[in-house]
Design a protein around this motif. Structure first.
Motif, mmCIF file in Angstrom:
data_model
loop_
_atom_site.group_PDB
_atom_site.id
_atom_site.type_symbol
_atom_site.label_atom_id
_atom_site.label_comp_id
_atom_site.label_asym_id
_atom_site.label_seq_id
_atom_site.Cartn_x
_atom_site.Cartn_y
_atom_site.Cartn_z
ATOM 1 N N SER A 320 0.818 -1.226 0.000
ATOM 2 C CA SER A 320 0.000 0.000 0.000
ATOM 3 C C SER A 320 0.845 1.268 0.000
ATOM 4 O O SER A 320 0.324 2.355 -0.265
ATOM 5 C CB SER A 320 -0.924 0.009 1.221
ATOM 6 O OG SER A 320 -0.197 0.296 2.420
ATOM 7 N N ARG A 321 2.128 1.133 0.277
ATOM 8 C CA ARG A 321 3.010 2.300 0.357
ATOM 9 C C ARG A 321 3.729 2.479 -0.972
ATOM 10 O O ARG A 321 4.225 1.517 -1.567
ATOM 11 C CB ARG A 321 4.029 2.132 1.479
ATOM 12 C CG ARG A 321 3.416 2.066 2.873
ATOM 13 C CD ARG A 321 4.513 2.114 3.923
ATOM 14 N NE ARG A 321 5.262 3.358 3.887
ATOM 15 C CZ ARG A 321 5.039 4.416 4.669
ATOM 16 N NH1 ARG A 321 4.066 4.389 5.557
ATOM 17 N NH2 ARG A 321 5.788 5.500 4.569
ATOM 18 N N VAL A 353 16.292 2.697 10.413
ATOM 19 C CA VAL A 353 14.887 2.360 10.642
ATOM 20 C C VAL A 353 14.770 1.267 11.701
ATOM 21 O O VAL A 353 13.965 1.362 12.633
ATOM 22 C CB VAL A 353 14.209 1.921 9.328
ATOM 23 C CG1 VAL A 353 12.791 1.420 9.600
ATOM 24 C CG2 VAL A 353 14.183 3.079 8.327
ATOM 25 N N ALA A 354 15.575 0.215 11.567
ATOM 26 C CA ALA A 354 15.507 -0.897 12.524
ATOM 27 C C ALA A 354 15.847 -0.433 13.933
ATOM 28 O O ALA A 354 15.183 -0.821 14.907
ATOM 29 C CB ALA A 354 16.441 -2.020 12.089
ATOM 30 N N ASP A 401 -0.166 -4.801 13.559
ATOM 31 C CA ASP A 401 -0.647 -3.416 13.671
ATOM 32 C C ASP A 401 0.343 -2.566 14.468
ATOM 33 O O ASP A 401 0.598 -1.403 14.123
ATOM 34 C CB ASP A 401 -2.021 -3.385 14.334
ATOM 35 C CG ASP A 401 -3.121 -3.941 13.441
ATOM 36 O OD1 ASP A 401 -2.949 -3.921 12.217
ATOM 37 O OD2 ASP A 401 -4.149 -4.406 13.983
ATOM 38 N N ARG A 402 0.892 -3.136 15.518
ATOM 39 C CA ARG A 402 1.901 -2.429 16.315
ATOM 40 C C ARG A 402 3.148 -2.148 15.477
ATOM 41 O O ARG A 402 3.714 -1.042 15.530
ATOM 42 C CB ARG A 402 2.238 -3.275 17.530
ATOM 43 C CG ARG A 402 3.269 -2.697 18.459
ATOM 44 C CD ARG A 402 3.417 -3.610 19.672
ATOM 45 N NE ARG A 402 4.585 -3.294 20.469
ATOM 46 C CZ ARG A 402 5.000 -4.012 21.503
ATOM 47 N NH1 ARG A 402 4.309 -5.088 21.872
ATOM 48 N NH2 ARG A 402 6.085 -3.666 22.190
ATOM 49 N N LEU A 403 3.553 -3.112 14.690
ATOM 50 C CA LEU A 403 4.720 -2.962 13.805
ATOM 51 C C LEU A 403 4.491 -1.868 12.784
ATOM 52 O O LEU A 403 5.317 -0.952 12.615
ATOM 53 C CB LEU A 403 4.986 -4.300 13.109
ATOM 54 C CG LEU A 403 5.927 -4.280 11.902
ATOM 55 C CD1 LEU A 403 7.378 -4.272 12.361
ATOM 56 C CD2 LEU A 403 5.679 -5.481 10.997
ATOM 57 N N THR A 404 3.375 -1.939 12.073
ATOM 58 C CA THR A 404 3.138 -0.977 10.998
ATOM 59 C C THR A 404 2.886 0.422 11.538
ATOM 60 O O THR A 404 3.265 1.414 10.911
ATOM 61 C CB THR A 404 1.962 -1.439 10.114
ATOM 62 O OG1 THR A 404 0.789 -1.648 10.922
ATOM 63 C CG2 THR A 404 2.315 -2.744 9.400
ATOM 64 N N SER A 405 2.270 0.511 12.711
ATOM 65 C CA SER A 405 2.075 1.823 13.331
ATOM 66 C C SER A 405 3.413 2.453 13.677
ATOM 67 O O SER A 405 3.634 3.655 13.429
ATOM 68 C CB SER A 405 1.218 1.664 14.586
ATOM 69 O OG SER A 405 1.085 2.901 15.265
ATOM 70 N N ALA A 406 4.339 1.649 14.222
ATOM 71 C CA ALA A 406 5.663 2.171 14.557
ATOM 72 C C ALA A 406 6.419 2.593 13.306
ATOM 73 O O ALA A 406 7.054 3.661 13.273
ATOM 74 C CB ALA A 406 6.449 1.115 15.331
ATOM 75 N N THR A 408 5.141 3.586 10.489
ATOM 76 C CA THR A 408 4.510 4.793 9.966
ATOM 77 C C THR A 408 5.003 6.027 10.700
ATOM 78 O O THR A 408 5.323 7.056 10.088
ATOM 79 C CB THR A 408 2.980 4.687 10.083
ATOM 80 O OG1 THR A 408 2.520 3.565 9.316
ATOM 81 C CG2 THR A 408 2.306 5.958 9.588
ATOM 82 N N ARG A 409 5.102 5.929 12.020
ATOM 83 C CA ARG A 409 5.591 7.066 12.800
ATOM 84 C C ARG A 409 7.052 7.378 12.454
ATOM 85 O O ARG A 409 7.430 8.537 12.282
ATOM 86 C CB ARG A 409 5.451 6.767 14.291
ATOM 87 C CG ARG A 409 4.020 6.710 14.796
ATOM 88 C CD ARG A 409 3.992 6.708 16.322
ATOM 89 N NE ARG A 409 2.652 6.469 16.834
ATOM 90 C CZ ARG A 409 2.193 5.294 17.247
ATOM 91 N NH1 ARG A 409 2.991 4.237 17.215
ATOM 92 N NH2 ARG A 409 0.966 5.175 17.699
ATOM 93 N N ILE A 410 7.870 6.329 12.382
ATOM 94 C CA ILE A 410 9.302 6.527 12.119
ATOM 95 C C ILE A 410 9.500 7.144 10.741
ATOM 96 O O ILE A 410 10.270 8.111 10.587
ATOM 97 C CB ILE A 410 10.051 5.185 12.245
ATOM 98 C CG1 ILE A 410 10.078 4.751 13.710
ATOM 99 C CG2 ILE A 410 11.463 5.286 11.675
ATOM 100 C CD1 ILE A 410 10.442 3.292 13.896
ATOM 101 N N LEU A 411 8.820 6.613 9.743
ATOM 102 C CA LEU A 411 9.001 7.126 8.386
ATOM 103 C C LEU A 411 8.432 8.534 8.265
ATOM 104 O O LEU A 411 8.999 9.375 7.563
ATOM 105 C CB LEU A 411 8.332 6.182 7.400
ATOM 106 C CG LEU A 411 8.950 4.780 7.319
ATOM 107 C CD1 LEU A 411 8.071 3.834 6.518
ATOM 108 C CD2 LEU A 411 10.354 4.837 6.718
ATOM 109 N N GLY A 412 7.368 8.804 8.982
ATOM 110 C CA GLY A 412 6.814 10.166 8.971
ATOM 111 C C GLY A 412 7.755 11.160 9.601
ATOM 112 O O GLY A 412 7.932 12.256 9.106
#
Length: 417
Positions: A320-321, A353-354, A401-406, A408-412
């Motif tokens: 989706s990204r 990122v990691a 969901d926890r992974l993708t939320s984190a 999203t925040r990091i990339l933002g």
């Protein structure tokens, strides 16, 4: 995106793994899964009640020998070997591959050929490369970059009358795709050679059937399959009997598998294999009404159901990204992927990122994962290599969901910076 739901009783499953009570979400399972409480209990039980050398006439020594044999029988069930003596224990897949290469040396003469693939983990390349020193010719089965597959039509021209062995992975620890080892084994055998399969990235996810696939050697690490830090090598009995012994001179060629376990295997860790098999069997519906092997296969079917949900959910999010590249095939037809997924984000250093994920207590990994030749082949060694999320059945939809939320925040945050 579709609605995804866990397919197992996750509270029950996760209760079997004490480390899962921590605050961390573990998505680095291809590097090492969490250990079953049952496996820990077997280790403690052995060290408490059976901790002596086998081979003695006294009762405790007999109990130690029984535990070791129980471990072999459990491993026999795990891989569907014909007999427990076809199981060789060792500290890791890397060491067992080196053991096998050393024990095969006398079977090669200068000019004999071994075929490897650079899509493999180095454990199934390096030990064979070292046989160049005795005149063995090493050929490389080319990896088809367009399809991201190994193709038999690319293997065929490499094989000839001097080809003695083909070494291949069941699943790449970067690409996650399941290779058709039964087809590969048949192809190799039809041309007069043997096959050695690195199964590290496959074993935690699907039932193994070495007899149905007719593989000659099959190696994987139990510490990536819910047990402690040890590994298992299957070999056909007649082939093991024909290998050079690596133990004392009085261990004859027919002393299988002991001649390949110098100093003896780690008894307590071998014994823990019984708990791994018991646990997988317990996941099967109506497990008590099934025989040992049928229960194991049914347990792995339950594992595969949960892992498909996890795989498809994460692939959906990554696709989706518009700033993400999935490494390898990003589809999952007929559940032919295991939940090991490598990717990278445009313009982002994977290591940064990691490391940022550590603050969210989400454990992922970056780099080449000892599949360096594949990473080089795919031009993926820059900027920290690739990110990898490697899941097993005890991971949950909520953890993704926890992974993708984190992420999203990091990339933002990086975009804002």
């Amino acid at each position: 995106m579709s609605n995804y739901q866990d397919q197992l009783d996750m509270a029950l499953v996760r209760s079997k793994f004490p480390a899962l009570s921590k605050d961390w979400a573990f998505f680095d399972n291809a590097g090492g899964s969490q250990t079953l409480q049952g496996a820990i209990d077997r280790v403690v039980e052995f060290l408490t009640h059976r901790d002596v050398q086998i081979g003695g006439s006294y009762e405790i020594s007999q109990m130690a020998a029984e535990a070791l044999m129980d471990g072999r029988i459990a491993a026999q069930t795990l891989v569907n070997a014909a007999r427990p003596e076809e199981i060789v224990f060792g500290p890791s897949t890397t060491v067992l591959a080196q053991t096998l290469a050393a024990a095969m040396r006398s079977q090669f003469v200068p000019g004999d050929e071994i075929i490897v693939t650079h899509a493999d983990h180095e454990s199934n390349i390096g030990p064979w490369e070292r046989l160049r020193e005795i005149g063995v010719v090493i050929k490389v089965w080319p990896f088809h970059r367009e399809t991201m597959r190994l193709r038999l039509e690319d293997l065929e021209p490499l094989m000839g009358p001097r080809t003695k062995l083909v070494c291949v992975h069941h699943v790449s620890n970067i690409l996650g795709y399941v290779n058709p080892v039964e087809d590969i084994a048949r192809f190799v055998h039809d041309r007069g050679a043997l096959i050695c399969v690195d199964a590290v990235a496959y074993a935690p996810h699907r039932a193994i059937d070495v007899q149905a696939w007719d593989v000659d050697y099959y190696i994987f690490s139990l510490y990536k399959c819910y047990g402690p830090h040890m590994a298992i090598m299957y070999g056909k009995y007649d082939l093991l009997a024909g290998l050079d012994g690596l133990y004392h001179y009085f261990y004859g060629k027919d002393k299988v598998p002991g001649k390949l376990e110098p100093g003896n295997p780690n008894y307590e860790l071998a014994y823990s294999t019984t708990a791994v098999v018991d646990y997988i069997q317990s996941l099967a519906p109506n497990a008590a009404q099934r025989d040992a092997r049928a229960a194991l296969e049914a347990g792995f079917e339950q594992i595969a159901m949960q892992e498909r949900v996890l795989t498809d959910k994460l692939l959906d999010w990554l696709r989706s990204r518009n700033d993400c590249r999935i490494i390898g095939d990003d589809s999952n037809p007929d559940n032919m992927r295991v939940p090991t997924i490598a990717f990278r984000f445009d313009g982002r250093n994977s290591g940064e990122v990691a490391r940022a994920m550590d603050d969210y207590k989400v454990a992922i990994r970056f780099g080449d994962f000892h599949s360096r030749r594949l990473a080089e082949l795919l031009d993926q060694t820059h900027d920290g290599g690739v990110l990898r999320v490697s899941m097993v059945h005890y991971n949950t939809v909520a953890e993704i969901d926890r992974l993708t939320s984190a992420l999203t925040r990091i990339l933002g945050q990086e975009m804002a910076a």
